[in-house]
Design a protein around this motif. Sequence first.
Motif, PDB file in Angstrom:
ATOM      1  N   GLY A 112       0.797  -1.182   0.000  1.00 31.08           N
ATOM      2  CA  GLY A 112       0.000   0.000   0.000  1.00 31.08           C
ATOM      3  C   GLY A 112       0.845   1.254   0.000  1.00 31.08           C
ATOM      4  N   LEU A 113       0.187   2.353  -0.029  1.00 33.03           N
ATOM      5  CA  LEU A 113       0.829   3.661  -0.035  1.00 33.03           C
ATOM      6  C   LEU A 113       1.246   4.035   1.380  1.00 33.03           C
ATOM      7  CD1 LEU A 113       1.520   6.267  -1.587  1.00 33.03           C
ATOM      8  CD2 LEU A 113      -0.823   7.022  -1.168  1.00 33.03           C
ATOM      9  N   MET A 114       2.465   4.546   1.541  1.00 30.88           N
ATOM     10  CA  MET A 114       2.925   5.026   2.841  1.00 30.88           C
ATOM     11  C   MET A 114       3.598   6.377   2.643  1.00 30.88           C
ATOM     12  SD  MET A 114       5.614   3.553   5.715  1.00 30.88           S
ATOM     13  CE  MET A 114       5.316   1.900   5.257  1.00 30.88           C
ATOM     14  N   LEU A 115       3.162   7.365   3.421  1.00 31.68           N
ATOM     15  CA  LEU A 115       3.745   8.693   3.388  1.00 31.68           C
ATOM     16  C   LEU A 115       4.264   9.017   4.777  1.00 31.68           C
ATOM     17  CD1 LEU A 115       0.839  10.474   1.489  1.00 31.68           C
ATOM     18  CD2 LEU A 115       2.991   9.705   0.514  1.00 31.68           C
ATOM     19  N   GLY A 116       5.329   9.801   4.853  1.00 34.17           N
ATOM     20  CA  GLY A 116       5.872  10.202   6.139  1.00 34.17           C
ATOM     21  C   GLY A 116       5.932  11.708   6.263  1.00 34.17           C
ATOM     22  N   ILE A 117       5.605  12.198   7.442  1.00 35.50           N
ATOM     23  CA  ILE A 117       5.723  13.618   7.752  1.00 35.50           C
ATOM     24  C   ILE A 117       6.777  13.745   8.844  1.00 35.50           C
ATOM     25  CG2 ILE A 117       4.582  15.677   8.650  1.00 35.50           C
ATOM     26  CD1 ILE A 117       1.943  14.517   7.636  1.00 35.50           C
ATOM     27  N   LYS A 118       7.854  14.436   8.553  1.00 35.63           N
ATOM     28  CA  LYS A 118       8.920  14.666   9.533  1.00 35.63           C
ATOM     29  C   LYS A 118       8.487  15.820  10.431  1.00 35.63           C
ATOM     30  CE  LYS A 118      13.272  14.733  10.987  1.00 35.63           C
ATOM     31  NZ  LYS A 118      13.840  13.759  11.825  1.00 35.63           N
ATOM     32  N   CYS A 119       8.446  15.581  11.731  1.00 38.31           N
ATOM     33  CA  CYS A 119       7.972  16.582  12.689  1.00 38.31           C
ATOM     34  C   CYS A 119       9.134  17.173  13.467  1.00 38.31           C
ATOM     35  CB  CYS A 119       7.005  15.931  13.674  1.00 38.31           C
ATOM     36  SG  CYS A 119       5.605  15.128  12.901  1.00 38.31           S
ATOM     37  N   LYS A 120       9.046  18.456  13.744  1.00 36.04           N
ATOM     38  CA  LYS A 120      10.004  19.077  14.658  1.00 36.04           C
ATOM     39  C   LYS A 120       9.605  18.765  16.098  1.00 36.04           C
ATOM     40  CE  LYS A 120      11.332  22.859  11.624  1.00 36.04           C
ATOM     41  NZ  LYS A 120      11.349  24.318  11.454  1.00 36.04           N
ATOM     42  N   ALA A 121       8.318  18.645  16.334  1.00 33.86           N
ATOM     43  CA  ALA A 121       7.811  18.258  17.654  1.00 33.86           C
ATOM     44  C   ALA A 121       7.814  16.739  17.745  1.00 33.86           C
ATOM     45  CB  ALA A 121       6.392  18.787  17.824  1.00 33.86           C
ATOM     46  N   THR A 122       7.519  16.221  18.908  1.00 27.06           N
ATOM     47  CA  THR A 122       7.471  14.762  19.034  1.00 27.06           C
ATOM     48  C   THR A 122       6.309  14.214  18.214  1.00 27.06           C
ATOM     49  OG1 THR A 122       6.079  14.792  21.000  1.00 27.06           O
ATOM     50  CG2 THR A 122       8.459  14.825  21.352  1.00 27.06           C
ATOM     51  N   ASN A 123       6.577  13.123  17.536  1.00 27.19           N
ATOM     52  CA  ASN A 123       5.548  12.542  16.682  1.00 27.19           C
ATOM     53  C   ASN A 123       4.347  12.055  17.491  1.00 27.19           C
ATOM     54  OD1 ASN A 123       6.875  10.387  17.820  1.00 27.19           O
ATOM     55  ND2 ASN A 123       7.505   9.471  15.892  1.00 27.19           N
ATOM     56  N   THR A 124       4.564  11.650  18.723  1.00 23.61           N
ATOM     57  CA  THR A 124       3.443  11.187  19.539  1.00 23.61           C
ATOM     58  C   THR A 124       2.473  12.332  19.853  1.00 23.61           C
ATOM     59  OG1 THR A 124       4.801  11.443  21.518  1.00 23.61           O
ATOM     60  CG2 THR A 124       4.676   9.245  20.555  1.00 23.61           C
ATOM     61  N   ASP A 125       2.981  13.543  19.999  1.00 21.01           N
ATOM     62  CA  ASP A 125       2.093  14.692  20.209  1.00 21.01           C
ATOM     63  C   ASP A 125       1.253  14.965  18.966  1.00 21.01           C
ATOM     64  OD1 ASP A 125       2.991  15.089  22.795  1.00 21.01           O
ATOM     65  OD2 ASP A 125       4.446  16.632  22.228  1.00 21.01           O
TER      66      ASP A 125
ATOM     67  N   LEU B 235       1.481   8.116   7.356  1.00 22.30           N
ATOM     68  CA  LEU B 235       0.121   8.087   6.837  1.00 22.30           C
ATOM     69  C   LEU B 235       0.039   6.880   5.919  1.00 22.30           C
ATOM     70  CD1 LEU B 235      -0.193  11.846   5.863  1.00 22.30           C
ATOM     71  CD2 LEU B 235      -1.065  10.755   7.918  1.00 22.30           C
ATOM     72  N   LEU B 236      -1.008   6.086   6.067  1.00 31.11           N
ATOM     73  CA  LEU B 236      -1.152   4.854   5.292  1.00 31.11           C
ATOM     74  C   LEU B 236      -2.503   4.821   4.584  1.00 31.11           C
ATOM     75  CD1 LEU B 236       0.248   2.673   8.164  1.00 31.11           C
ATOM     76  CD2 LEU B 236       1.428   3.144   6.024  1.00 31.11           C
ATOM     77  N   PRO B 237      -2.696   5.692   3.593  1.00 32.65           N
ATOM     78  CA  PRO B 237      -3.989   5.703   2.895  1.00 32.65           C
ATOM     79  C   PRO B 237      -4.125   4.532   1.937  1.00 32.65           C
ATOM     80  CG  PRO B 237      -2.496   7.246   1.866  1.00 32.65           C
ATOM     81  CD  PRO B 237      -1.783   6.702   3.083  1.00 32.65           C
ATOM     82  N   SER B 238      -5.342   4.280   1.564  1.00 36.88           N
ATOM     83  CA  SER B 238      -5.640   3.252   0.577  1.00 36.88           C
ATOM     84  C   SER B 238      -5.045   3.645  -0.775  1.00 36.88           C
ATOM     85  CB  SER B 238      -7.158   3.118   0.449  1.00 36.88           C
ATOM     86  OG  SER B 238      -7.486   2.354  -0.671  1.00 36.88           O
ATOM     87  N   LEU B 239      -4.646   2.669  -1.552  1.00 44.80           N
ATOM     88  CA  LEU B 239      -4.148   2.975  -2.900  1.00 44.80           C
ATOM     89  C   LEU B 239      -5.247   3.526  -3.803  1.00 44.80           C
ATOM     90  CD1 LEU B 239      -1.743   0.005  -3.672  1.00 44.80           C
ATOM     91  CD2 LEU B 239      -1.150   2.403  -3.380  1.00 44.80           C
ATOM     92  N   THR B 240      -6.492   3.302  -3.421  1.00 40.58           N
ATOM     93  CA  THR B 240      -7.614   3.776  -4.232  1.00 40.58           C
ATOM     94  C   THR B 240      -8.195   5.079  -3.697  1.00 40.58           C
ATOM     95  OG1 THR B 240      -9.157   2.410  -2.969  1.00 40.58           O
ATOM     96  CG2 THR B 240      -8.208   1.437  -4.974  1.00 40.58           C
ATOM     97  N   ILE B 241      -7.419   5.825  -2.935  1.00 43.15           N
ATOM     98  CA  ILE B 241      -7.899   7.077  -2.346  1.00 43.15           C
ATOM     99  C   ILE B 241      -8.227   8.073  -3.461  1.00 43.15           C
ATOM    100  CG2 ILE B 241      -5.575   8.048  -2.049  1.00 43.15           C
ATOM    101  CD1 ILE B 241      -6.611   9.210   0.644  1.00 43.15           C
ATOM    102  N   SER B 242      -9.345   8.772  -3.297  1.00 43.68           N
ATOM    103  CA  SER B 242      -9.776   9.739  -4.313  1.00 43.68           C
ATOM    104  C   SER B 242      -9.173  11.110  -4.024  1.00 43.68           C
ATOM    105  CB  SER B 242     -11.302   9.849  -4.314  1.00 43.68           C
ATOM    106  OG  SER B 242     -11.748  10.483  -3.121  1.00 43.68           O
ATOM    107  N   ASP B 243      -9.232  11.975  -5.008  1.00 36.79           N
ATOM    108  CA  ASP B 243      -8.727  13.336  -4.830  1.00 36.79           C
ATOM    109  C   ASP B 243      -9.496  14.068  -3.730  1.00 36.79           C
ATOM    110  OD1 ASP B 243      -6.834  12.937  -6.807  1.00 36.79           O
ATOM    111  OD2 ASP B 243      -8.022  13.916  -8.372  1.00 36.79           O
ATOM    112  N   ASP B 244     -10.811  13.823  -3.637  1.00 36.92           N
ATOM    113  CA  ASP B 244     -11.613  14.451  -2.582  1.00 36.92           C
ATOM    114  C   ASP B 244     -11.183  13.964  -1.200  1.00 36.92           C
ATOM    115  OD1 ASP B 244     -13.064  15.898  -4.439  1.00 36.92           O
ATOM    116  OD2 ASP B 244     -14.721  14.461  -4.502  1.00 36.92           O
TER     117      ASP B 244
END
Length: 93
Positions: free
Chosen positions: A1-14, A36-45
């Motif tokens: 599946g699709l996996m995206l990562g957001i690098k945080c300056k704050a703690t990721n748990t917060d 973030l682990l969205p579905s591969l079939t995620i729509s633009d909306d």
Amino acid sequence: GLMLGIKCKATNTDVVQGGYAQMILTVPAADNVVRLLPSLTISDDEIAEAVDRLDATATAVETACPCHPTANTLCREQIEVTRYEPLPRYPPD
């Protein structure tokens, strides 16, 4: 599946905790990354709604950082997002 990562300056748990109030599920990872682990079939909306919820999360948590000592959440300045070009859709149109 699709996996995206957001690098945080704050703690990721917060950031993950802040997302719960916006009904967005994220997964904490190493080095202050939120996955973030969205579905591969995620729509633009659905993508637009997720971005809105992530923005609301950042807004909701932006006042609890050391630079805002009277607040009780994180600061938008503590979240650094790296943007990547989307991969082509499969199968191609």
